[in-house]
Design a protein around this motif. Structure first.
Motif, PDB file in Angstrom:
ATOM      1  N   ARG A  26       0.838  -1.207   0.000  1.00  0.00           N
ATOM      2  CA  ARG A  26       0.000   0.000   0.000  1.00  0.00           C
ATOM      3  C   ARG A  26       0.872   1.256   0.000  1.00  0.00           C
ATOM      4  N   ARG A  27       2.017   1.218   0.690  1.00  0.00           N
ATOM      5  CA  ARG A  27       2.912   2.369   0.683  1.00  0.00           C
ATOM      6  C   ARG A  27       3.411   2.657  -0.728  1.00  0.00           C
ATOM      7  N   SER A  28       3.784   1.605  -1.443  1.00  0.00           N
ATOM      8  CA  SER A  28       4.235   1.780  -2.825  1.00  0.00           C
ATOM      9  C   SER A  28       3.119   2.344  -3.697  1.00  0.00           C
ATOM     10  N   ALA A  29       1.876   1.894  -3.454  1.00  0.00           N
ATOM     11  CA  ALA A  29       0.735   2.404  -4.216  1.00  0.00           C
ATOM     12  C   ALA A  29       0.515   3.890  -3.926  1.00  0.00           C
ATOM     13  N   CYS A  30       0.728   4.302  -2.674  1.00  0.00           N
ATOM     14  CA  CYS A  30       0.571   5.716  -2.326  1.00  0.00           C
ATOM     15  C   CYS A  30       1.649   6.565  -3.004  1.00  0.00           C
ATOM     16  N   LEU A  31       2.870   6.041  -3.087  1.00  0.00           N
ATOM     17  CA  LEU A  31       3.934   6.746  -3.793  1.00  0.00           C
ATOM     18  C   LEU A  31       3.609   6.874  -5.277  1.00  0.00           C
ATOM     19  N   PHE A  32       3.054   5.799  -5.850  1.00  0.00           N
ATOM     20  CA  PHE A  32       2.655   5.842  -7.258  1.00  0.00           C
ATOM     21  C   PHE A  32       1.533   6.846  -7.477  1.00  0.00           C
ATOM     22  N   PHE A  33       0.624   6.962  -6.488  1.00  0.00           N
ATOM     23  CA  PHE A  33      -0.446   7.949  -6.571  1.00  0.00           C
ATOM     24  C   PHE A  33       0.122   9.359  -6.708  1.00  0.00           C
ATOM     25  N   CYS A  34       1.128   9.677  -5.900  1.00  0.00           N
ATOM     26  CA  CYS A  34       1.731  11.020  -5.962  1.00  0.00           C
ATOM     27  C   CYS A  34       2.319  11.293  -7.342  1.00  0.00           C
ATOM     28  N   ILE A  35       2.952  10.288  -7.924  1.00  0.00           N
ATOM     29  CA  ILE A  35       3.549  10.451  -9.253  1.00  0.00           C
ATOM     30  C   ILE A  35       2.479  10.598 -10.324  1.00  0.00           C
ATOM     31  N   ALA A  36       1.476   9.704 -10.297  1.00  0.00           N
ATOM     32  CA  ALA A  36       0.427   9.721 -11.323  1.00  0.00           C
ATOM     33  C   ALA A  36      -0.381  11.010 -11.273  1.00  0.00           C
ATOM     34  N   TYR A  37      -0.703  11.471 -10.076  1.00  0.00           N
ATOM     35  CA  TYR A  37      -1.513  12.685  -9.961  1.00  0.00           C
ATOM     36  C   TYR A  37      -0.715  13.914 -10.386  1.00  0.00           C
ATOM     37  N   PHE A  55      -3.225  23.865 -10.404  1.00  0.00           N
ATOM     38  CA  PHE A  55      -2.788  22.503 -10.688  1.00  0.00           C
ATOM     39  C   PHE A  55      -1.294  22.342 -10.408  1.00  0.00           C
ATOM     40  N   LEU A  56      -0.515  23.363 -10.742  1.00  0.00           N
ATOM     41  CA  LEU A  56       0.917  23.309 -10.476  1.00  0.00           C
ATOM     42  C   LEU A  56       1.191  23.406  -8.975  1.00  0.00           C
ATOM     43  N   ALA A  57       0.364  24.174  -8.268  1.00  0.00           N
ATOM     44  CA  ALA A  57       0.497  24.233  -6.806  1.00  0.00           C
ATOM     45  C   ALA A  57       0.193  22.862  -6.192  1.00  0.00           C
ATOM     46  N   ALA A  58      -0.740  22.129  -6.812  1.00  0.00           N
ATOM     47  CA  ALA A  58      -1.064  20.787  -6.327  1.00  0.00           C
ATOM     48  C   ALA A  58       0.136  19.859  -6.442  1.00  0.00           C
ATOM     49  N   VAL A  59       0.946  20.048  -7.478  1.00  0.00           N
ATOM     50  CA  VAL A  59       2.143  19.224  -7.643  1.00  0.00           C
ATOM     51  C   VAL A  59       3.087  19.409  -6.462  1.00  0.00           C
ATOM     52  N   VAL A  60       3.213  20.641  -5.969  1.00  0.00           N
ATOM     53  CA  VAL A  60       4.070  20.913  -4.817  1.00  0.00           C
ATOM     54  C   VAL A  60       3.604  20.108  -3.604  1.00  0.00           C
ATOM     55  N   LEU A  61       2.293  20.081  -3.354  1.00  0.00           N
ATOM     56  CA  LEU A  61       1.767  19.310  -2.229  1.00  0.00           C
ATOM     57  C   LEU A  61       2.005  17.817  -2.423  1.00  0.00           C
ATOM     58  N   LEU A  62       1.885  17.348  -3.655  1.00  0.00           N
ATOM     59  CA  LEU A  62       2.112  15.929  -3.930  1.00  0.00           C
ATOM     60  C   LEU A  62       3.571  15.543  -3.726  1.00  0.00           C
ATOM     61  N   VAL A  63       4.476  16.444  -4.072  1.00  0.00           N
ATOM     62  CA  VAL A  63       5.901  16.191  -3.831  1.00  0.00           C
ATOM     63  C   VAL A  63       6.174  16.102  -2.331  1.00  0.00           C
ATOM     64  N   LEU A  64       5.554  16.988  -1.554  1.00  0.00           N
ATOM     65  CA  LEU A  64       5.709  16.932  -0.099  1.00  0.00           C
ATOM     66  C   LEU A  64       5.136  15.633   0.458  1.00  0.00           C
ATOM     67  N   ALA A  65       3.963  15.226  -0.045  1.00  0.00           N
ATOM     68  CA  ALA A  65       3.362  13.965   0.403  1.00  0.00           C
ATOM     69  C   ALA A  65       4.280  12.790   0.067  1.00  0.00           C
ATOM     70  N   PHE A  66       4.866  12.807  -1.127  1.00  0.00           N
ATOM     71  CA  PHE A  66       5.801  11.755  -1.535  1.00  0.00           C
ATOM     72  C   PHE A  66       6.963  11.679  -0.551  1.00  0.00           C
TER      73      PHE A  66
END
Length: 453
Positions: free
Chosen positions: A123-134, A222-233
């Motif tokens: 599940r951790r790997s799936a969450c990391l993939f989520f950050c990349i895909a989104y 949308f670009l600001a969302a990428v910043v949050l996804l990088v932090l989540a990753f």
């Protein structure tokens, strides 16, 4: 102050009052537990303190990732997606509709397999993939090529399935893996998730509005969302442990070893009708699980599907009644959104406070609470049709958001009890298939019009 500003202020005051009462009750509970532990001796007090510390550390590990992931999702609120496609990229209305439909179809199709993959490979790997895909989905808005835009919606649909299945699956399984015995703590986490999500939604909506106005483009959020996804990753990769389902061959992190029965796919797990068991008691148990899973599937499809359709049409409905009332000024959509999110927060705070009370004659089970919530939510769509009034419609929408705030922790608590950890992500994903199909059919049957009938 305007009508909507008054409502926002009222919701803030009510939420603050409930939060104060909850904190005061928690303080009294902590004192009572400490006194009981003193009677049990130093060992009991030490065990209590240690468990509370572990639960607090668990919340610190999970909640930042959850809020960052949903913050990234809220930054891409539906009005920005629509206006960006329709206005900035000058796409025809039919193409915009196809883009939305593609996203929901991708979510429905991906729900049939992403949960199984998450259970098998982690599940951790799936969450990391989520950050990349989104993140990739967000980057596609920078292009005007229609094929890239459709690819973005496919990635968005896949990411949506991951967002609503694997993150919660990791949390519940990790909670059980650490053998945290305080059931009230898990209910508190479910309530905290929805409350925090509402706060993040308000902040994200206001920030996205200012960012879009400052940059002059709807693509900026949308670009600001990428910043949050990088932090989540970063949080996931550095703080989270991996956990697997029973379909994983190894006995990882203390989870149960794989069994032949659990190798079934999600559809077979839900549909137990063709299974036969020599053990009568086991057969009755599996039949009971089967019925509860079907009930969860039907409930989530109808309620959450209705919620998604309502997201599309809540502002047009208010605008219609605003125009019928002869009011020429534009509606303050930002203030309305804030009021609705405050209403959802009120529902989640009520859920947390209600289930922190001592068990008694007035404390109903989560399933009964869910039944009452569904009944109240259904009336919220009957009144606006019968009474064409802007204020009545807005208050009905607020009540529906309160129901959403109660619904999500209630359904999460039921899923936690019914679904086994070994197949949790698999089942959570499968439950989203009929939901997305429901939304697609609803959008296909929608017609433009000026009147409600």
């Amino acid at each position: 102050m305007s009508f909507y500003t008054y409502n926002v202020v009222a919701f803030v005051l009510i939420n603050a009052s409930i939060a104060y009462l909850q904190r005061r009750r928690d303080g009294k509970t902590a004192i009572a537990r400490t006194q009981n532990s003193v009677q049990d001796g130093e060992s009991g007090r030490a065990a209590l303190t240690a468990e509370e510390a572990v639960i607090w550390q668990f919340k610190k590990k999970f909640m930042p990732v959850y809020l960052l992931a949903f913050g990234a999702d809220w930054l891409q609120v539906w009005p920005y997606i629509y206006t960006m496609y329709k206005d900035e990229k000058s796409l025809p209305e039919e193409t915009v509709a196809h883009l939305f439909t593609t996203g929901f179809l991708a979510a429905a199709i991906s729900a049939s397999f992403v949960g199984s993959l998450a259970d098998r490979y982690g599940r951790r790997s799936a969450c990391l993939f989520f950050c990349i895909a989104y993140s990739l989905s967000c980057f596609t808005v920078l292009f005007d090529d229609i094929y890239i835009l459709f690819a973005g919606r496919i990635l968005g649909g896949l990411s949506s399935t991951l967002l609503y299945s694997v993150i919660e699956s990791w949390m519940v399984t990790e909670f059980h893996r650490q053998k945290l015995q305080d059931a009230g703590a898990l209910s508190d986490i479910f309530g905290l998730m929805i409350t925090g999500n509402a706060v993040v939604a308000i902040a994200a909506g206001l920030f996205a509005q200012h960012l879009a106005d400052f940059t002059g483009t709807q693509a900026a959020p949308f670009l600001a969302a990428v910043v949050l996804l990088v932090l989540a990753f970063g949080f996931i990769s550095s703080r989270w442990n991996e956990n697997y389902g029973d379909s994983h061959n190894a006995n990882v992190d203390g989870l149960l070893p794989a069994s032949e029965e659990k190798e079934k796919n999600g559809f077979q797990y839900i549909y137990q009708g063709e299974q036969s068991y020599e053990d009568t008691e086991k057969a009755m148990l599996m039949e009971d699980i089967d019925k509860r899973l079907w009930a969860l599937c039907l409930t989530s499809s109808c309620f959450e599907g209705t919620m998604y359709l309502w997201i599309f049409f809540k502002f047009p409905a208010l605008k219609l009644f605003h125009e019928e009332g002869g009011k020429g000024s534009e509606l303050p959509f930002g203030m309305i959104f804030a009021a609705l999110m405050c209403a959802m927060m009120l529902g989640s705070l009520f859920f947390t406070y209600y289930y922190s009370l001592k068990p008694g004659r007035w404390i109903v089970s989560p399933s009964r609470m869910l039944t009452i919530t569904l009944f109240v939510a259904s009336t919220c769509f009957i009144l606006p049709v019968l009474v064409h009034n802007e204020a009545v419609t807005f208050w009905c929408f607020c009540v529906f958001e309160i129901c959403c705030g109660i619904y999500f922790p209630s359904i999460a608590q039921l899923k936690e009890k019914i679904v086994e950890d070994g197949v949790r992500a698999k089942i959570y994903g499968i439950l989203r298939i009929p939901l997305n199909i429901f939304v697609v059919l609803g959008l296909m049957l929608t017609k433009d019009g000026k009147q409600l009938s």
